[in-house]
Design a protein around this motif. Structure first.
Motif, PDB file in Angstrom:
ATOM      1  N   ALA A 121      41.416  47.813  30.306  1.00  0.00           N
ATOM      2  CA  ALA A 121      40.204  47.330  29.642  1.00  0.00           C
ATOM      3  C   ALA A 121      39.960  48.174  28.394  1.00  0.00           C
ATOM      4  O   ALA A 121      39.782  49.383  28.487  1.00  0.00           O
ATOM      5  CB  ALA A 121      39.017  47.417  30.586  1.00  0.00           C
ATOM      6  N   VAL A 122      40.006  47.557  27.222  1.00  0.00           N
ATOM      7  CA  VAL A 122      39.801  48.264  25.963  1.00  0.00           C
ATOM      8  C   VAL A 122      38.605  47.671  25.232  1.00  0.00           C
ATOM      9  O   VAL A 122      38.248  46.509  25.417  1.00  0.00           O
ATOM     10  CB  VAL A 122      41.054  48.197  25.059  1.00  0.00           C
ATOM     11  CG1 VAL A 122      42.212  48.952  25.690  1.00  0.00           C
ATOM     12  CG2 VAL A 122      41.459  46.751  24.789  1.00  0.00           C
ATOM     13  N   PHE A 130      39.839  38.763  34.601  1.00  0.00           N
ATOM     14  CA  PHE A 130      39.753  40.195  34.350  1.00  0.00           C
ATOM     15  C   PHE A 130      38.542  40.529  33.484  1.00  0.00           C
ATOM     16  O   PHE A 130      37.897  41.564  33.668  1.00  0.00           O
ATOM     17  CB  PHE A 130      41.037  40.695  33.675  1.00  0.00           C
ATOM     18  CG  PHE A 130      41.053  42.183  33.454  1.00  0.00           C
ATOM     19  CD1 PHE A 130      41.276  43.043  34.511  1.00  0.00           C
ATOM     20  CD2 PHE A 130      40.846  42.719  32.194  1.00  0.00           C
ATOM     21  CE1 PHE A 130      41.286  44.427  34.321  1.00  0.00           C
ATOM     22  CE2 PHE A 130      40.850  44.091  31.990  1.00  0.00           C
ATOM     23  CZ  PHE A 130      41.070  44.947  33.054  1.00  0.00           C
ATOM     24  N   GLN A 131      38.213  39.657  32.566  1.00  0.00           N
ATOM     25  CA  GLN A 131      37.087  39.904  31.662  1.00  0.00           C
ATOM     26  C   GLN A 131      35.736  39.613  32.304  1.00  0.00           C
ATOM     27  O   GLN A 131      34.716  40.144  31.867  1.00  0.00           O
ATOM     28  CB  GLN A 131      37.250  39.059  30.402  1.00  0.00           C
ATOM     29  CG  GLN A 131      38.426  39.466  29.530  1.00  0.00           C
ATOM     30  CD  GLN A 131      38.675  38.493  28.380  1.00  0.00           C
ATOM     31  OE1 GLN A 131      38.199  37.349  28.411  1.00  0.00           O
ATOM     32  NE2 GLN A 131      39.427  38.927  27.390  1.00  0.00           N
ATOM     33  N   HIS A 132      35.724  38.774  33.372  1.00  0.00           N
ATOM     34  CA  HIS A 132      34.436  38.308  33.916  1.00  0.00           C
ATOM     35  C   HIS A 132      34.294  38.530  35.414  1.00  0.00           C
ATOM     36  O   HIS A 132      33.383  37.955  36.019  1.00  0.00           O
ATOM     37  CB  HIS A 132      34.270  36.815  33.612  1.00  0.00           C
ATOM     38  CG  HIS A 132      34.283  36.485  32.153  1.00  0.00           C
ATOM     39  ND1 HIS A 132      33.179  36.626  31.339  1.00  0.00           N
ATOM     40  CD2 HIS A 132      35.286  36.025  31.341  1.00  0.00           C
ATOM     41  CE1 HIS A 132      33.472  36.265  30.104  1.00  0.00           C
ATOM     42  NE2 HIS A 132      34.743  35.905  30.078  1.00  0.00           N
ATOM     43  N   PHE A 133      35.147  39.369  36.037  1.00  0.00           N
ATOM     44  CA  PHE A 133      35.122  39.461  37.497  1.00  0.00           C
ATOM     45  C   PHE A 133      33.801  40.017  38.032  1.00  0.00           C
ATOM     46  O   PHE A 133      33.453  39.795  39.194  1.00  0.00           O
ATOM     47  CB  PHE A 133      36.299  40.286  38.021  1.00  0.00           C
ATOM     48  CG  PHE A 133      36.276  41.748  37.640  1.00  0.00           C
ATOM     49  CD1 PHE A 133      35.498  42.667  38.318  1.00  0.00           C
ATOM     50  CD2 PHE A 133      37.059  42.204  36.595  1.00  0.00           C
ATOM     51  CE1 PHE A 133      35.491  44.011  37.976  1.00  0.00           C
ATOM     52  CE2 PHE A 133      37.064  43.542  36.235  1.00  0.00           C
ATOM     53  CZ  PHE A 133      36.263  44.447  36.926  1.00  0.00           C
ATOM     54  N   LYS A 154      39.911  41.627  44.817  1.00  0.00           N
ATOM     55  CA  LYS A 154      40.770  42.773  44.513  1.00  0.00           C
ATOM     56  C   LYS A 154      40.394  43.413  43.181  1.00  0.00           C
ATOM     57  O   LYS A 154      40.404  44.637  43.034  1.00  0.00           O
ATOM     58  CB  LYS A 154      42.236  42.340  44.510  1.00  0.00           C
ATOM     59  CG  LYS A 154      42.786  42.038  45.897  1.00  0.00           C
ATOM     60  CD  LYS A 154      44.239  41.588  45.842  1.00  0.00           C
ATOM     61  CE  LYS A 154      44.770  41.315  47.245  1.00  0.00           C
ATOM     62  NZ  LYS A 154      46.194  40.872  47.232  1.00  0.00           N
ATOM     63  N   LEU A 155      40.059  42.593  42.196  1.00  0.00           N
ATOM     64  CA  LEU A 155      39.632  43.140  40.907  1.00  0.00           C
ATOM     65  C   LEU A 155      38.310  43.904  41.061  1.00  0.00           C
ATOM     66  O   LEU A 155      38.140  44.993  40.490  1.00  0.00           O
ATOM     67  CB  LEU A 155      39.462  42.013  39.890  1.00  0.00           C
ATOM     68  CG  LEU A 155      40.750  41.334  39.398  1.00  0.00           C
ATOM     69  CD1 LEU A 155      40.407  40.158  38.493  1.00  0.00           C
ATOM     70  CD2 LEU A 155      41.650  42.327  38.659  1.00  0.00           C
ATOM     71  N   PHE A 182      26.489  46.253  42.736  1.00  0.00           N
ATOM     72  CA  PHE A 182      26.031  45.173  41.856  1.00  0.00           C
ATOM     73  C   PHE A 182      26.807  45.148  40.543  1.00  0.00           C
ATOM     74  O   PHE A 182      27.049  44.074  39.988  1.00  0.00           O
ATOM     75  CB  PHE A 182      24.535  45.316  41.608  1.00  0.00           C
ATOM     76  CG  PHE A 182      23.702  45.120  42.841  1.00  0.00           C
ATOM     77  CD1 PHE A 182      23.609  43.876  43.441  1.00  0.00           C
ATOM     78  CD2 PHE A 182      23.034  46.185  43.424  1.00  0.00           C
ATOM     79  CE1 PHE A 182      22.851  43.677  44.587  1.00  0.00           C
ATOM     80  CE2 PHE A 182      22.271  46.008  44.570  1.00  0.00           C
ATOM     81  CZ  PHE A 182      22.180  44.754  45.159  1.00  0.00           C
ATOM     82  N   GLN A 183      27.225  46.310  40.050  1.00  0.00           N
ATOM     83  CA  GLN A 183      27.969  46.361  38.786  1.00  0.00           C
ATOM     84  C   GLN A 183      29.310  45.651  38.872  1.00  0.00           C
ATOM     85  O   GLN A 183      29.791  45.109  37.881  1.00  0.00           O
ATOM     86  CB  GLN A 183      28.187  47.815  38.356  1.00  0.00           C
ATOM     87  CG  GLN A 183      26.975  48.475  37.746  1.00  0.00           C
ATOM     88  CD  GLN A 183      27.304  49.821  37.129  1.00  0.00           C
ATOM     89  OE1 GLN A 183      28.437  50.067  36.715  1.00  0.00           O
ATOM     90  NE2 GLN A 183      26.312  50.695  37.074  1.00  0.00           N
ATOM     91  N   VAL A 184      29.956  45.663  40.046  1.00  0.00           N
ATOM     92  CA  VAL A 184      31.279  45.047  40.167  1.00  0.00           C
ATOM     93  C   VAL A 184      31.200  43.598  40.644  1.00  0.00           C
ATOM     94  O   VAL A 184      32.244  42.953  40.807  1.00  0.00           O
ATOM     95  CB  VAL A 184      32.209  45.861  41.096  1.00  0.00           C
ATOM     96  CG1 VAL A 184      32.372  47.275  40.581  1.00  0.00           C
ATOM     97  CG2 VAL A 184      31.710  45.858  42.546  1.00  0.00           C
TER      98      VAL A 184
END
Length: 305
Positions: free
Chosen positions: A90-91, A205-208, A246-247, A268-270
């Motif tokens: 993630a960049v 990956f961008q929105h999991f 998993k992400l 909550f963040q994930v």
């Protein structure tokens, strides 16, 4: 000067090619390359050549066949021909990680074709078979392999070829490895299918951490919900819900190990809606609670220091 691929940090195009065409110099029997991240070939891709891949810096998610895991500096893998793979960090917009990867790619048929003159090369056959599932190395093997990969960038010709054979011997004879992809993983390797998979994986990956819904992602792929569900399972080896879980748990592990954020906030963040579901999913995946994972991570960090 080492051969380095650079790319600006613009977002990867939605039509990024999935098949990587590898060109080896006429004077070399394999390709050694130092890559910055990101660049246009950092996608879910495959090629007939085998790839030995060293992550020199940063951390992120590794995708090899139907395997989803995490990597950090020193992560050393080999991926066999035809097995889709990607290493995602993630960049931030405009961020460039210089020299993140060392990539070594070779044609196994060259080795097999040379075994008539050099019969010792036949000893590599079991290793080449294992590599078709992807292998990750650990312990002293990973350290020694990484050192060889680094030194190969400083030499050329016979000196580099000698190190290549030394690296193959090291990886072929060690027991410090784990297989990654399942033996029955068999994705559709046509360009259109891989492009859809790449776009879907990038989106997830961008929105999991958001409230992801299967119908929404299916619509982005231009498929019905049921068709996309079967397609995703076939081409990633994971169900849609398992992949998202998993992400989320990968990100939770990073936050538990690297920050002092309260576990409830991490939940909550994930992307989890309540702490009970988060604790249950974490325990099922890692065989310990999030608090135990954090404590163990701190203990390991203290031991390294």
């Amino acid at each position: 000067m080492p051969f380095r691929r650079r790319k600006n940090t613009a977002t990867i195009p939605r039509t990024a090619p999935a098949f990587e065409h590898i060109v080896t110099e006429a004077s070399e029997s394999f390709l050694w390359r130092l890559d910055d991240y990101p660049w246009e070939r950092n996608v879910w891709n495959f090629h007939p050549e085998y790839e030995i891949h060293l992550l020199r810096k940063s951390s992120g998610v590794v995708l090899v066949g139907d395997h989803i895991g995490e990597f950090g500096p020193g992560y050393l893998t080999i991926v066999g021909g035809g097995l889709p793979h990607d290493w995602v960090t993630a960049v931030q917009p405009g961020e460039l990680i210089e020299g993140r990867d060392i990539v070594l790619q070779f044609d196994p048929e060259r080795l097999r074709g040379s075994s008539g003159l050099l019969p010792e090369l036949r000893e590599l056959e079991p290793f080449l078979e294992r590599s078709l599932r992807g292998m990750v190395f650990h312990g002293q093997t990973a350290l020694d392999g990484a050192a060889l990969m680094e030194r190969m960038g400083e030499v050329h010709g016979l000196a580099r070829f000698r190190m290549f054979l030394e690296l193959l011997d090291l990886l072929a004879t060690t027991d410090e490895y784990a297989l990654l992809s399942s033996p029955d993983f068999s994705p559709l390797l046509d360009a259109e299918s891989l492009d859809i998979v790449q776009r879907s994986l990038t989106y997830l990956f961008q929105h999991f951490a958001e409230d992801l819904k299967l119908p929404d992602v299916a619509a982005l792929a231009g498929m019905s919900e049921s068709s996309f569900s079967r397609f995703f399972q076939k081409n990633t080896g994971n169900s849609f819900s398992d992949h998202v879980a998993k992400l989320r748990l990968w990100q939770a592990c990073k936050l538990l190990a690297d920050t002092d954020i309260p576990i409830t906030d991490i939940c909550f963040q994930v992307g989890y809606m309540n702490i009970s579901n988060f604790n249950r999913a974490f325990l099922r995946k890692h065989k310990m609670t999030p608090s135990s994972y954090r404590k163990l991570s701190r203990q390991r960090l203290t031991m390294r220091a």
